[in-house]
Design a protein around this motif. Structure first.
Motif, PDB file in Angstrom:
ATOM      1  N   HIS A 259      19.660 -18.850 -13.585  1.00 22.51           N
ATOM      2  CA  HIS A 259      20.717 -19.686 -13.005  1.00 22.51           C
ATOM      3  C   HIS A 259      20.817 -21.085 -13.648  1.00 22.51           C
ATOM      4  O   HIS A 259      21.911 -21.608 -13.846  1.00 22.51           O
ATOM      5  CB  HIS A 259      20.445 -19.824 -11.501  1.00 22.51           C
TER       6      HIS A 259
ATOM      7  N   HIS B 219      24.190 -22.714 -15.918  1.00 26.11           N
ATOM      8  CA  HIS B 219      24.957 -23.966 -15.779  1.00 26.11           C
ATOM      9  C   HIS B 219      25.308 -24.540 -17.158  1.00 26.11           C
ATOM     10  O   HIS B 219      26.340 -25.174 -17.323  1.00 26.11           O
ATOM     11  CB  HIS B 219      24.175 -25.001 -14.973  1.00 26.11           C
TER      12      HIS B 219
ATOM     13  N   SER C 279      21.850 -30.523 -10.990  1.00 25.32           N
ATOM     14  CA  SER C 279      22.394 -29.767  -9.858  1.00 25.32           C
ATOM     15  C   SER C 279      21.657 -30.130  -8.577  1.00 25.32           C
ATOM     16  O   SER C 279      20.873 -31.078  -8.538  1.00 25.32           O
ATOM     17  CB  SER C 279      22.297 -28.270 -10.147  1.00 25.32           C
TER      18      SER C 279
ATOM     19  N   ASP D  94      28.091 -23.836  -8.436  1.00 22.59           N
ATOM     20  CA  ASP D  94      27.691 -22.435  -8.601  1.00 22.59           C
ATOM     21  C   ASP D  94      28.879 -21.464  -8.602  1.00 22.59           C
ATOM     22  O   ASP D  94      29.718 -21.506  -7.708  1.00 22.59           O
ATOM     23  CB  ASP D  94      26.716 -22.053  -7.473  1.00 22.59           C
TER      24      ASP D  94
END
Ligand code: KG4
Ligand code: ZN
Length: 338
Positions: free
Chosen positions: A111, A115, A137, A304
């Motif tokens: 994840h 980004h 984030s 997200d």
């Protein structure tokens, strides 16, 4: 190649269909954030239940929007971590079921790195590699040197809170609601940067620390609200502007230092906090001053979503042709040291 992306690492359930790692045919996001707002933070068990409720609806939705059928899909890319265990589990199991039933490969995606794929989905430019990557984030703040998405080096990371997390906590201290980032940005626009909140810096390290400045805000608020006094709107705006300024200064400085250290003129940025217009302006300014080309994602691709997962999945598949492994388990924590 049509890639189905699935993202369920936190409170956003997202499905996307992306062609050849570039063209977003559909990218749908459903968030359970409104449920969590009443608690001032994400309730993991509730988040995973919402994923379960939304997943198949969103799958149907992206197929309809992209005007394709299940049998047109070539690859499934899914976030396997880091994130909330129960949430990751839902996405991963849906992905396994689709891959197994359609006999198409399944590719696990990190994840945090996803980004940094967001700028590759921007219509106006296609970033070259190697580049430095800055992820900012709610769960992560880190700097990478990306030679390729399967060959990277961690240059620095937060030693405590993530940047977005600090925004959320400061907003909570100020009674502004959750998530804090967009609300603080809004207040900061009207405020003066006159309060000296120092954000920690480390010599000979590109690491970050945001818990000290959050505590500084807490003490400042306590000192200025004795005897039941309430902060007025102007004071809140000044606190937000001062906090934001100090935090962004360190992000921009470290990103610049990382580019100099790695002798690269290319900087990728991604993550929820990169949606902040003031931060974007500050990074652009630094880029111009240092002849560094900065590759920004579209604002809606900062937070997200599954398009970044599908995009990175495509790139990794092309690089490695990884074989599908149905024994793959979710990884709530991933050591990014390489
Ligand atoms: O990337 P993201 O959607 O989720 C994680 O992977 O963590 O980031 C969410 C974080 C939250 O902490 C939120 O407050 C922050 O991004 N955020 C912002 C802004 N929009 C979202 N922070 C500062 N300014 C914004 N405009
Ligand atoms: Zn994220």
């Amino acid at each position: 190649m049509l890639v189905l992306g699935i993202e369920t690492s936190c409170d956003e359930t997202s499905f996307a269909i992306v062609e050849d790692g570039r063209i977003i045919l559909s990218n749908l996001i459903s968030s359970s954030i409104n449920f969590h707002k009443q608690f001032g933070g994400i309730i993991p068990e509730a988040a995973s239940r919402y994923h379960l409720e939304y997943a198949i609806l969103l799958l149907d939705g992206v197929l309809k929007q992209a005007k394709v059928g299940l049998s047109d899909l070539d690859l499934v890319a899914v976030t396997y971590g880091p994130g909330l265990l129960g949430s990751l589990m839902i996405g991963l199991n849906v992905a396994k079921a689709i891959s197994f039933s359609l006999k198409i490969p399944l590719i696990p995606v990190n994840h945090v790195l996803a980004h940094l794929y967001a700028p590759f989905l921007a219509s106006n430019s296609y970033p070259p590699l190697p580049a430095v990557g800055l992820v900012v984030s709610g769960g992560h703040t880190a700097l990478f040197y990306i030679k390729e998405f399967d060959n990277y080096e961690l240059l620095g990371k937060t030693r405590d809170d993530a940047c977005g997390e600090a925004f959320d906590k400061v907003a909570k201290i100020l009674g502004l609601g959750f998530p804090g980032g967009p609300i603080i940005e809004e207040y900061a626009r009207k405020g003066r940067k006159k309060i000296k909140f120092r954000c920690a810096k480390f010599t000979n390290s590109l690491d970050f620390s945001f818990s000290g400045i959050k505590t500084a805000v807490l003490y400042y608020v306590k000192e200025n609200t004795t005897g039941g006094r309430r902060l007025n709107e102007e004071e809140i705006a000044d606190i937000c502007a001062s906090f934001q300024e100090s935090v962004f200064k360190v992000l921009v400085e470290n990103a610049c230092k990382a580019c100099i250290m790695k002798r690269t003129k290319h900087l990728l940025v991604g993550g929820g906090v990169i949606a902040n217009s003031y931060l974007r302006a500050k990074i652009s300014e630094m880029g111009k001053e240092n002849q560094i080309a900065v590759y920004f994602p579209e604002k809606e691709l900062c937070t997200d979503n599954a398009a970044i997962v599908a995009g990175l999945g495509f790139r990794l598949y092309k690089l490695k042709k990884i074989e599908t492994d149905y024994s793959l388990e979710p990884s709530p924590v991933i050591n990014m040291e390489g």
